[in-house]
Design an enzyme around this catalytic site. Structure first.
Site, short mmCIF file in Angstrom:
data_model
loop_
_atom_site.label_atom_id
_atom_site.label_comp_id
_atom_site.label_asym_id
_atom_site.label_seq_id
_atom_site.Cartn_x
_atom_site.Cartn_y
_atom_site.Cartn_z
N ASN A 108 1.36 -3.49 30.55
CA ASN A 108 0.39 -2.79 30.46
C ASN A 108 0.47 -1.75 31.36
O ASN A 108 -0.15 -0.63 31.18
CB ASN A 108 -0.83 -3.41 30.48
CG ASN A 108 -1.04 -4.47 31.81
OD1 ASN A 108 -0.08 -5.43 31.95
ND2 ASN A 108 -1.77 -4.15 32.44
N GLN A 125 -0.34 -5.02 24.44
CA GLN A 125 -0.01 -3.63 24.56
C GLN A 125 1.17 -3.49 23.31
O GLN A 125 1.41 -2.18 23.23
CB GLN A 125 0.49 -3.15 25.80
CG GLN A 125 -0.67 -3.60 26.97
CD GLN A 125 -1.55 -2.53 26.87
OE1 GLN A 125 -1.19 -1.22 26.17
NE2 GLN A 125 -2.69 -2.60 27.56
N GLY A 184 -8.23 -6.23 19.63
CA GLY A 184 -8.45 -5.39 18.82
C GLY A 184 -8.43 -3.91 19.16
O GLY A 184 -8.11 -2.92 18.70
N HIS A 185 -9.05 -3.77 20.38
CA HIS A 185 -9.47 -2.56 21.10
C HIS A 185 -8.46 -1.62 21.49
O HIS A 185 -8.47 -0.50 22.06
CB HIS A 185 -10.64 -2.73 22.14
CG HIS A 185 -10.19 -3.34 23.49
ND1 HIS A 185 -10.13 -2.37 24.49
CD2 HIS A 185 -9.73 -4.49 23.93
CE1 HIS A 185 -9.69 -3.66 25.67
NE2 HIS A 185 -9.53 -4.37 25.25
N THR A 206 -19.93 -19.24 17.03
CA THR A 206 -20.42 -18.48 15.56
C THR A 206 -19.33 -17.18 15.51
O THR A 206 -19.30 -16.27 16.51
CB THR A 206 -21.95 -17.83 15.52
OG1 THR A 206 -22.63 -19.03 15.98
CG2 THR A 206 -22.22 -17.22 14.37
N GLY A 248 -7.99 -10.62 24.32
CA GLY A 248 -6.79 -10.86 24.76
C GLY A 248 -7.07 -11.60 26.03
O GLY A 248 -6.19 -12.78 26.03
N THR A 249 -8.02 -11.49 26.53
CA THR A 249 -8.36 -12.47 27.90
C THR A 249 -8.35 -13.83 27.55
O THR A 249 -7.85 -14.78 27.73
CB THR A 249 -9.63 -12.02 28.75
OG1 THR A 249 -9.15 -10.58 29.23
CG2 THR A 249 -9.62 -12.80 30.05
N CYS A 276 -8.48 -3.08 34.18
CA CYS A 276 -9.09 -4.30 34.65
C CYS A 276 -9.10 -4.11 36.47
O CYS A 276 -9.98 -4.84 37.10
CB CYS A 276 -8.62 -5.59 34.47
SG CYS A 276 -8.42 -5.58 32.67
C1 LIG Z 1 -1.22 -7.01 28.62
C2 LIG Z 1 -2.99 -7.24 28.62
N1 LIG Z 1 -3.38 -8.46 28.26
C3 LIG Z 1 -4.49 -8.74 28.51
C4 LIG Z 1 -5.69 -7.81 28.15
C5 LIG Z 1 -7.09 -8.40 28.28
O1 LIG Z 1 -7.37 -7.96 26.74
P1 LIG Z 1 -9.09 -7.84 26.49
O2 LIG Z 1 -9.39 -6.58 27.06
O3 LIG Z 1 -9.32 -7.70 25.14
O4 LIG Z 1 -9.55 -9.07 27.14
C6 LIG Z 1 -5.11 -6.37 28.31
C7 LIG Z 1 -6.21 -5.45 28.69
O5 LIG Z 1 -6.17 -4.36 29.35
C8 LIG Z 1 -3.81 -6.19 28.43
O6 LIG Z 1 -3.50 -4.96 28.61
#
Ligand SMILES: Cc1ncc(COP(=O)(O)O)c(C=O)c1O
Length: 402
Positions: A160, A188, A213-214, A250, A71-72, A343
Site C-alpha cells: 500500500n 490494494q 470495497g472502499h 447482521t 480489509g482489517t 492508518c
Molecule cells: C494493504 C492494506 N491492507 C488492509 C487495509 C485495511 O483495509 P480497511 O480500511 O478496509 O480495513 C488497507 C487500507 O489502507 C490496506 O491498504
C-alpha cells in the site's frame, strides 16, 4: 476555494455512481437477511445474488466468499483465526511466517500472537524494491523445525505504500509444497493487477485473501475474506452463525449490494483502468524527476510496466525534507496526498516499509505517496508538478531551519 487535487486514492477512492444508487435503493428496503419471512428472504436474496456475482467476477466458489467489515477484519480472521485453528489441531504449529512490509492489519496481529499466544515469527526480508522472492519464502518456511511448525504464512499481494506487486502464484506454490496455508492481503491489488484466484486453495492460488470495497469504488465498511473450502479459521468475533460461522453479525445488505457492483467493475475495467492510471503514474514520476533529479522513486519502477508496480502508485523519497512539511505545503497548495499508509498518518516515525527495504532513515523521513484512481486526470498530475518546485524548496528550508 479552488478544488482539491486528490492524489490519495490508495487511502480511499471515490464511490462509483452506480454503487451510490444501489446502496441508496437497497437501504430503503427493510429486512434482516437471517429472517425467514418475506422481507428477510428478499434481503437474503440480495446478499446471495451479490455473493454469486462476486464469486463469478473473481473466479471463486460462492461458498468461499465471506462478507466482513473490510480489509482489517479480513486480515484478522485470516491470520489470527488460521493460527488458532491450526495450532488447536496440532500444538506444534506455533510459527507465523510473514514479511516486514505488511500493512499494520497483519503486523499488529502478529505482534499480538507473539505477546498473547506464544507464537514465534520468521520474517521474510524483501529486496530493496520490496519484492519477496520465492527462495526467501522457502528459506523462511524451512527454519525452526521445518515447515511442520508453521501455522500460517502471510504475504501481501501489493504494497500500500510503495506499490510493489508480489508474484503471489509462485509464493502460493512454495507454501503449497510445504503444506502451509498462505494468506494474502490483496486490498490494494484488486482493480489494478490480475488476481488469478480460480481454484482457490489449490495449486498456485493462495488459501485466504483479504479484500475491501472502499479502495475500488465500493462503500467503506464492506470487505471480503475469500477462504478456500478447506480453511476453517477460528472466528475473531462471536455471536450468530452468519457467514459459515466465520463472521457473525447482521449482514449489511445495502453495503453488500454496492460491494458486488464495485468488485465486478474492478474486474471488468481492470485493463483499461490499469493502462490509464499507469500512464498518469509515469507522467508524474518522470515529471517529478525532471523537476529534481535528486528525488528517489521507492519500489520497482519501469515506465510502461503495469504488473511489477501498482499502476496507480507513485512514491518518492525527498532528500533534505520531512514528510510532514511536504504534506502540509502540498495541502495548502490544494494537493491531497500522503506519506504512506493513511492508518499511520500523523505518526512521524519513518515508514516501516521503507526501513525494511533498506532506505536510510534520513531519506525515509521525506516520504511522499501520490496515488491515482478513477477520477484522476493529466491536469491533476500537472497541477502537482506545477507546485512541486516551491514545495520542495520550502520543505527543505523548514528542515534546514529545525
Ligand atoms: C494493504 C492494506 N491492507 C488492509 C487495509 C485495511 O483495509 P480497511 O480500511 O478496509 O480495513 C488497507 C487500507 O489502507 C490496506 O491498504
Amino acid at each position: 476555494m479552488p478544488s482539491t487535487v486528490y492524489l490519495d486514492h490508495a487511502a480511499t477512492t471515490s464511490v462509483l455512481p452506480e454503487v451510490v444508487a444501489a446502496v441508496a435503493a437497497t437501504l430503503g428496503q427493510v429486512g434482516n437477511a437471517s429472517s425467514t419471512h418475506g422481507p428477510g428472504r428478499q434481503a437474503r436474496s440480495t446478499v446471495e445474488g451479490a455473493r454469486e456475482d462476486i464469486a463469478d467476477a473473481l473466479g471463486v466458489h460462492p461458498s468461499e466468499v465471506v462478507f466482513t467489515s473490510g480489509g482489517t477484519e479480513s486480515d484478522n480472521i485470516a491470520v489470527t483465526g488460521t493460527f488458532l485453528a491450526r495450532r488447536a489441531a496440532d500444538p506444534r504449529k506455533t510459527r507465523v511466517v510473514t514479511t516486514p512490509v505488511e500493512h499494520h492489519a497483519v503486523l499488529d496481529q502478529v505482534d499480538h500472537l507473539v505477546a498473547e499466544q506464544g507464537a514465534a515469527v520468521t520474517w521474510v526480508e524483501p529486496d530493496e524494491t520490496g519484492v519477496i522472492t520465492p527462495e526467501a519464502l522457502q528459506d523462511a518456511l524451512a527454519q525452526g523445525s521445518g515447515p511442520d511448525d508453521v501455522a500460517v504464512a502471510s504475504v501481501m499481494w501489493a504494497n500500500n505504500e510503495i506499490g510493489t506487486v508480489q508474484d503471489v502464484p509462485r509464493l502460493a506454490e512454495v507454501c503449497r509444497a510445504a503444506g502451509v496455508p498462505l494468506h494474502t492481503d490483496a486490498v490494494q491489488a484488486l482493480s489494478q493487477v490480475e488476481l488469478p484466484l480460480s481454484g482457490l486453495g489449490t495449486g498456485a492460488t493462495p488459501d485466504l485473501v483479504a479484500l475491501t470495497g472502499h479502495k475500488v469504488g465500493g462503500p467503506v465498511g464492506n470487505g471480503l475474506l475469500l477462504a478456500a473450502r478447506g480453511q476453517s479459521p477460528v472466528p475473531v468475533l462471536r455471536g450468530g452463525g452468519q457467514e459459515r460461522g466465520l463472521r457473525p453479525g447482521t449482514l449489511d445488505v445495502a453495503g453488500i449490494a454496492g460491494l458486488a457492483l464495485a468488485v465486478r467493475h474492478a474486474v471488468t475495467d481492470l485493463a483499461r483502468h490499469a493502462a490509464r492510471v499507469g500512464a498518469l503514474r509515469d507522467r508524474l514520476l518522470a515529471g517529478a524527476l525532471r523537476t529534481d533529479p535528486s528525488l528517489r522513486v521507492s519500489g520497482p519502477w519501469r515506465p510502461g510496466d503495469l504488473t511489477g508496480r501498482l499502476p496507480g502508485n507513485a512514491h518518492l523519497q525527498v532528500p533534505g525534507a520531512d514528510s510532514d512539511s511536504l504534506l502540509y505545503l502540498l495541502d495548502a497548495a490544494g494537493v491531497a496526498c500522503s506519506a504512506g499508509s493513511a492508518c499511520t498518518a500523523g505518526v512521524t516515525r519513518p515508514s516501516h516499509v521503507l526501513l525494511a527495504c533498506g532506505v536510510p532513515e534520513d531519506l525515509a523521513r521525506g516520504a511522499l505517496r501520490l496515488t491515482l484512481g478513477r477520477t484522476s486526470t493529466e491536469a491533476d498530475v500537472d497541477a502537482f508538478l506545477a507546485v512541486l518546485p516551491q514545495v520542495l524548496d520550502r520543505a527543505r528550508r523548514a528542515r534546514a531551519a529545525s
